[in-house]
Design a protein around this motif. Sequence first.
Motif, short mmCIF file in Angstrom:
data_model
loop_
_atom_site.label_atom_id
_atom_site.label_comp_id
_atom_site.label_asym_id
_atom_site.label_seq_id
_atom_site.Cartn_x
_atom_site.Cartn_y
_atom_site.Cartn_z
N ARG A 78 0.83 -1.20 0.00
CA ARG A 78 0.00 0.00 0.00
C ARG A 78 0.87 1.25 0.00
NH1 ARG A 78 -2.21 3.21 -1.73
NH2 ARG A 78 -4.07 4.29 -1.11
N MET A 79 1.96 1.21 0.74
CA MET A 79 2.87 2.36 0.79
C MET A 79 3.46 2.63 -0.60
SD MET A 79 6.19 3.09 3.22
CE MET A 79 5.36 3.79 4.63
N MET A 80 3.69 1.58 -1.36
CA MET A 80 4.31 1.73 -2.68
C MET A 80 3.40 2.43 -3.70
SD MET A 80 6.28 -1.91 -2.98
CE MET A 80 7.19 -1.50 -4.47
N LYS A 81 2.13 2.55 -3.43
CA LYS A 81 1.22 3.23 -4.37
C LYS A 81 1.44 4.74 -4.36
CE LYS A 81 -2.12 -0.38 -4.43
NZ LYS A 81 -3.47 -0.78 -4.50
N LEU A 82 1.91 5.29 -3.27
CA LEU A 82 2.26 6.71 -3.14
C LEU A 82 1.13 7.68 -3.45
CD1 LEU A 82 5.85 6.67 -4.68
CD2 LEU A 82 5.23 6.73 -2.27
N ASP A 83 -0.10 7.22 -3.55
CA ASP A 83 -1.21 8.10 -3.87
C ASP A 83 -1.77 8.84 -2.64
OD1 ASP A 83 -2.32 5.89 -2.66
OD2 ASP A 83 -3.90 5.62 -4.15
N TYR A 84 -1.19 8.62 -1.50
CA TYR A 84 -1.63 9.22 -0.26
C TYR A 84 -0.84 10.48 0.10
CZ TYR A 84 2.49 6.60 0.94
OH TYR A 84 3.75 6.11 0.93
N VAL A 85 0.23 10.75 -0.62
CA VAL A 85 1.11 11.87 -0.28
C VAL A 85 0.48 13.19 -0.73
CG1 VAL A 85 3.39 12.91 -0.57
CG2 VAL A 85 3.17 10.42 -0.43
#
Length: 89
Positions: A78-85
């Motif tokens: 999930r962290m690798m999706k980076l869409d939360y930054v």
Amino acid sequence: MTELSPRLARLKFRAWHRGTREADYMIGCFFDRFHAEWSEADIDLFEKMIEEEDVDIMAWALGTQAIPAEYRGPLIDRMMKLDYVEIPR
């Protein structure tokens, strides 16, 4: 807004005070966006992972360095999706 437990409050502080602005945004935004969904096992894993070096965590999330076996799984995926930054402008 729900008040965080002392443990989660400590993790939030650690997630947002990494040493570089880039790591703060990546790890801090990740915590803010997803911590409410985490199981106890996820919290344990995140707590262990944030003791690692920022450059390593960021490299795992960016896919530029192999992820150690103990961190492989849904949390780092999930962290690798980076869409939360969310970067303030």
